[in-house]
Scaffold this motif. Structure first.
Motif, short mmCIF file in Angstrom:
data_model
loop_
_atom_site.label_atom_id
_atom_site.label_comp_id
_atom_site.label_asym_id
_atom_site.label_seq_id
_atom_site.Cartn_x
_atom_site.Cartn_y
_atom_site.Cartn_z
N THR B 137 62.18 44.61 56.22
CA THR B 137 61.07 44.41 57.16
C THR B 137 60.23 43.22 56.71
OG1 THR B 137 61.01 46.78 57.56
CG2 THR B 137 59.04 45.54 58.18
N GLY B 138 60.03 43.14 55.41
CA GLY B 138 59.25 42.02 54.86
C GLY B 138 59.90 40.68 55.14
N ALA B 139 61.21 40.62 55.06
CA ALA B 139 61.93 39.37 55.32
C ALA B 139 61.82 38.98 56.79
CB ALA B 139 63.40 39.52 54.93
N ILE B 140 61.93 39.97 57.69
CA ILE B 140 61.78 39.69 59.12
C ILE B 140 60.37 39.19 59.40
CG2 ILE B 140 61.81 40.69 61.45
CD1 ILE B 140 63.90 42.70 60.45
N GLU B 141 59.41 39.84 58.76
CA GLU B 141 58.01 39.43 58.97
C GLU B 141 57.80 37.99 58.52
OE1 GLU B 141 55.20 41.83 56.79
OE2 GLU B 141 53.49 41.05 57.95
N THR B 142 58.31 37.66 57.37
CA THR B 142 58.14 36.29 56.84
C THR B 142 58.81 35.27 57.76
OG1 THR B 142 58.11 37.17 54.60
CG2 THR B 142 58.50 34.81 54.83
N LEU B 143 60.00 35.58 58.23
CA LEU B 143 60.71 34.65 59.13
C LEU B 143 59.88 34.40 60.39
CD1 LEU B 143 64.36 36.02 58.87
CD2 LEU B 143 63.67 33.68 58.39
N LYS B 149 54.14 29.62 62.97
CA LYS B 149 53.31 28.51 62.48
C LYS B 149 53.78 27.16 63.02
CE LYS B 149 51.42 30.37 58.28
NZ LYS B 149 51.88 31.10 57.14
N HIS B 150 54.97 27.13 63.59
CA HIS B 150 55.49 25.86 64.10
C HIS B 150 54.62 25.37 65.25
CE1 HIS B 150 58.31 22.89 65.70
NE2 HIS B 150 58.95 22.99 64.55
N SER B 151 54.42 24.07 65.29
CA SER B 151 53.51 23.50 66.28
C SER B 151 53.99 23.70 67.71
CB SER B 151 53.34 21.99 66.02
OG SER B 151 54.62 21.37 66.01
N ASP B 152 55.27 23.95 67.86
CA ASP B 152 55.83 24.10 69.20
C ASP B 152 55.63 25.51 69.75
OD1 ASP B 152 58.91 24.13 70.87
OD2 ASP B 152 57.37 22.61 71.19
N LEU B 185 51.79 43.23 71.11
CA LEU B 185 50.93 43.08 69.94
C LEU B 185 51.11 41.71 69.32
CD1 LEU B 185 51.68 46.48 68.14
CD2 LEU B 185 49.59 45.91 69.37
N SER B 186 50.12 41.32 68.55
CA SER B 186 50.32 40.13 67.73
C SER B 186 51.28 40.49 66.61
CB SER B 186 48.99 39.64 67.16
OG SER B 186 48.54 40.58 66.17
N LEU B 187 51.77 39.47 65.97
CA LEU B 187 52.73 39.69 64.87
C LEU B 187 52.06 40.53 63.78
CD1 LEU B 187 55.58 38.61 64.64
CD2 LEU B 187 54.72 36.70 63.32
N LYS B 188 50.85 40.16 63.46
CA LYS B 188 50.13 40.85 62.37
C LYS B 188 49.93 42.32 62.74
CE LYS B 188 45.88 40.46 59.70
NZ LYS B 188 44.58 39.81 59.57
N GLU B 189 49.51 42.56 63.98
CA GLU B 189 49.27 43.95 64.43
C GLU B 189 50.56 44.75 64.40
OE1 GLU B 189 47.70 43.01 68.25
OE2 GLU B 189 45.61 43.03 67.60
N ALA B 190 51.62 44.12 64.84
CA ALA B 190 52.90 44.85 64.93
C ALA B 190 53.37 45.30 63.54
CB ALA B 190 53.96 43.97 65.58
N PHE B 191 53.28 44.41 62.56
CA PHE B 191 53.76 44.78 61.22
C PHE B 191 52.78 45.70 60.52
CE2 PHE B 191 57.80 42.89 60.64
CZ PHE B 191 57.84 41.80 61.48
N GLY B 238 64.42 25.30 62.89
CA GLY B 238 63.70 25.69 61.66
C GLY B 238 63.91 27.16 61.34
N LEU B 239 63.93 27.98 62.39
CA LEU B 239 64.18 29.41 62.20
C LEU B 239 65.58 29.63 61.63
CD1 LEU B 239 63.32 32.39 62.64
CD2 LEU B 239 64.23 32.21 64.95
N PHE B 240 66.53 28.88 62.15
CA PHE B 240 67.91 28.98 61.63
C PHE B 240 67.92 28.62 60.14
CE2 PHE B 240 69.15 30.10 65.57
CZ PHE B 240 69.90 29.26 66.39
N ASP B 241 67.21 27.56 59.80
CA ASP B 241 67.20 27.12 58.40
C ASP B 241 66.57 28.19 57.49
OD1 ASP B 241 66.51 23.60 59.13
OD2 ASP B 241 68.38 24.73 59.06
#
Lengths: 362, 367
Positions: B137-143, B149-152, B185-191, B238-241
């Motif tokens: 779960t932590g790895a998914i959250e970090t990804l 955070k990407h500008s796009d 939810l926002s990402l933060k709220e969901a996790f 970037g996500l792939f990387d």
């Protein structure tokens, strides 16, 4: 006279199997905790807190053959630790001390090491200062202490410092391996103070002991050797490809030496030092391989070789249970044959019970 | 969709093995003209898939491939379905990540059934086997945090969450409960919600605005699969990387731990850290024992049950063996032995995470 049957060997009850499994697990656990105890004490004796780690130049041997000055009979203490060039410890492992008689025997055994022993890793192979230690499980520690006190009261004495050190895993959220001095003292005051309060071995050292040591100088329970072989040695003798085809039956021709060398490399000794015993012993391995022959998991070949069958699964998902079941089935089969033979000749079989020994089938 | 454009997009994707840098555009072409979604499975292969897939053999599966050098391959699979339901066919591409060379991205727009019955099975037939990594779960959250955070990327919302949690119910035959919630939810709220309810994530679907202009969506599963829909953002490469980096690190953590890999014949233990007390009672330890016994094709011999747990395990998938120690209520120690392949260790970790409790794999600390 009515024929009496103590138990029916043909009743392959779950109870008989469960009892056998429980007994074997207990024996294996006793053995492994004795192995862990000797290595743990050695590490405890050689440990420095600052810098953290084993003392440079310290050595230990499980066991070690030593001569006694003025006595032609050599001794082989379970553990010999050379802490410093002028200080060492000789220890005997007795996990269970069940009664006073056993306690007295343990004291007599330790007394044999209360001599100027020759065989240390010093220039003249002698050691000016030696401690004697009796290692025992915490459940036997009080009986050990009582036994020593009775032994001393009977007029015996130790000429060298003597201590009883108990070992155990603590029971709590964290299971620490703890060594505690419950009688006497070791000469190293720093080590003794730790032992006095209960010396907790670092977890990574406990892990290394458990990973790397499965045998010591006493013959292991047969099923323990069989489990070690069928878990860690025999499966890796087959190529990974051999496991792909579920239907293929694979055999591997090996020498006893090949199996023994792998065992020594992973879990025992492979030292050229003539004072170190071969651990594990060759005969322990052949006994287990012969047991596999009895279970049709191996075939005996000429020239000390065996063909080993690749196990693809174990019923009951547990090798101790699996081998117990096979052994009981084998002995029940012999019993059934004996009964059937007896019936054919018109004789009764009296007071027959299933063979409980771990000897391999012929 | 105009047939010609569909054909062009399909041909562009599957006719010739693409390069890694071409892949995002090709995926976009497929999403625009061919299908509503594409899935990209990340796998680890110690040998190039271009080599290992060519050697696959099976009664059920026909595989044709075309490769470009050693770094990409395209193929057609025809698989017989179980239960006499005929055959299923489809196409895929597999491209090696340029920086994390053990990682391959296997992409297709075909149906879920094709992925399950055809593609996953073909990857399982490759020798050496391709490994399907498992993300915590932590790895998914970090990804996803890095993605956000990407500008796009703007207006990111979590729309769907698949979860697992421990089930504590007397008389229940199961110990794990699965669930799925549709939310916003926002990402933060969901996790945060996942953590508060003591759950772990199996997959998350997010919706976001790409390039300030169009709505887009993607799903990440703990099996390291990304499912893309609609319009791809510039942040997808970037996500792939990042995913490739996580996947390769996980492989490296489990690789080379057995005695065979060491010149000194030393094994390298590691820990599965749970971050909370999960092994403090005999019942919890008993559950762990049951989970280990349930791993398919494995024998688990319990050597000590209480107060510490010690078991020896043989994995008959490839003859690997290791030991499990529970010296603490918050972590397990795994002791690899003579042969302990990454595959076997991953099967162990996956079973523990799926059926006991999620954890993080870490090096054994000193002291």
């Amino acid at each position: 006279m009515r024929a009496r049957f103590r138990s029916n060997p043909l009743a392959k009850t779950d109870e008989a199997l469960d009892n056998k499994i429980k007994k074997e697990r207990g024996l294996i656990d006793d053995y492994l905790s004795s192995v862990q105890g000797v290595h743990a004490f050695a590490k405890s004796a050689l440990w420095l807190d600052n810098p953290r780690g084993p003392r440079a130049g310290g050595k230990y041997s499980v066991p070690r053959k030593m001569e006694r000055d003025g006595n032609p009979d050599p001794v082989t203490p379970d553990l010999v630790v050379q802490v410093k060039p002028d200080y060492g410890i000789v220890a005997e492992m007795k996990k269970h001390i069940r009664d006073a008689d056993a306690g007295e025997k343990a004291c007599d055994q330790v007394k044999k090491y209360d001599a100027d022993l020759i065989g240390w890793w010093t220039e003249n192979e002698r050691m000016p200062n030696t401690d004697l230690v009796l290692l025992t499980h915490y459940m036997s520690s009080t009986r050990a202490k009582d036994a020593v006190e009775a032994w001393l009261k009977a007029g015996n004495k130790f000429d060298r410092p003597f201590a009883i050190v108990e070992f155990n895993f603590s029971d709590g959220g964290q299971r620490w391996y703890v060594l505690k001095c419950t009688y006497g003292a070791v000469s190293d005051p720093v080590h003794h103070e730790k032992l006095r309060h209960g010396n907790r071995l670092p977890d990574d050292e406990v892990v290394k002991i458990i990973a790397d040591h499965k045998f010591y100088d006493t013959e292991p329970p047969l099923i323990h050797m069989m489990v070690v072989l069928q878990t860690h040695i025999i499966p890796s003798l087959f190529e990974v490809d051999a496991y792909e085809d579920k239907k293929r039956v694979s055999w591997r021709d090996v020498s006893v030496d090949e199996v023994l060398d792998r065992l020594k490399a992973d879990f025992g000794h492979n030292s050229p030092d003539h004072r170190e015993r071969e651990i594990p012993k060759r005969k322990w391995v052949t006994k287990a391989l012969d047991a596999f022959v009895g279970m049709r998991l191996a075939k005996r070949l000429p020239d000390d070789r065996y063909a080993l069958l690749m196990m693809k699964k174990a019923d009951r998902k547990d090798l101790v249970a699996h081998f117990c079941k096979k052994m009981l089935a084998k002995s029940s089969g012999r019993a059934a044959k004996a009964q059937s033979d007896a019936k054919a000749t018109g004789q009764q079989t009296l007071l027959f019970k299933p063979a409980e020994s771990e000897e391999p089938a012929e | 969709m105009p047939p010609k454009q569909r054909e062009i997009a399909e041909a562009a994707m599957y006719a010739q093995p693409p390069t890694y840098s071409e892949l995002p555009n090709l995926l976009q072409g497929v999403l625009t003209f061919v299908a509503h979604r594409v899935s990209v499975q990340f796998v680890v292969s110690e040998e190039p898939l271009t080599k290992t897939l060519r050697g696959t053999k099976s009664d059920r599966i026909k595989l044709d491939t075309r490769s470009s050098g050693e770094t990409s391959i395209t193929g057609t699979i025809s698989a017989r379905l179980p239960g006499n339901r005929g055959r299923i066919s489809g196409r895929f591409v597999a491209v090696q990540h340029p920086k994390h060379s053990l990682v391959w991205l296997v992409a297709t727009h075909e149906s879920t059934e094709f992925v399950k019955r055809g593609l996953d099975e073909v990857l399982d037939l490759a020798r050496p086997r391709a490994l399907f990594p498992v993300l915590s779960t932590g790895a998914i959250e970090t990804l996803l945090e890095k993605f956000e955070k990407h500008s796009d990327v703007t207006d990111l919302r979590v729309k769907q969450v698949g979860v697992r949690t421990m089930l504590s119910s007397k008389g229940s035959g199961r110990s794990i409960e699965t669930g799925r919630r549709w939310t916003n939810l926002s990402l933060k709220e969901a996790f945060q919600a996942i953590r508060e309810e003591d759950q772990w994530a199996t997959d998350l679907t997010i919706q976001y605005t790409a390039g300030g202009m169009w709505t887009s969506s993607l799903k990440i599963s703990r099996r390291a699969r990304i499912t893309l829909r609609k319009n791809l953002s510039n942040s997808v490469p970037g996500l792939f990387d990042h995913m490739a980096s996580v996947v390769q690190k996980r492989f490296a953590l489990l690789n080379g731990r057995d005695r065979q890999a060491s010149v000194l014949n030393e094994a390298r233990p590691f820990q599965i850290q749970f971050g909370r007390s999960v092994l403090s009672t005999p019942a919890e330890v008993g559950r762990l024992r049951d989970v280990l016994h349930e791993i398919p094709n494995v024998s688990c011999t319990v050597l000590h049950g209480n107060p510490y747990f010690h078991a020896a395990v043989v994995d008959y998938t490839d003859g690997s063996s290791y030991e499990i120690l529970a010296l603490d209520a918050e972590y397990l120690t795994v002791l690899p032995q003579r042969r302990s392949t990454v595959l076997a260790l991953q099967r162990l970790c996956e079973s523990v995470f799926a059926r006991f409790h999620e954890g993080e794999i870490q090096e054994q600390p000193a002291g």
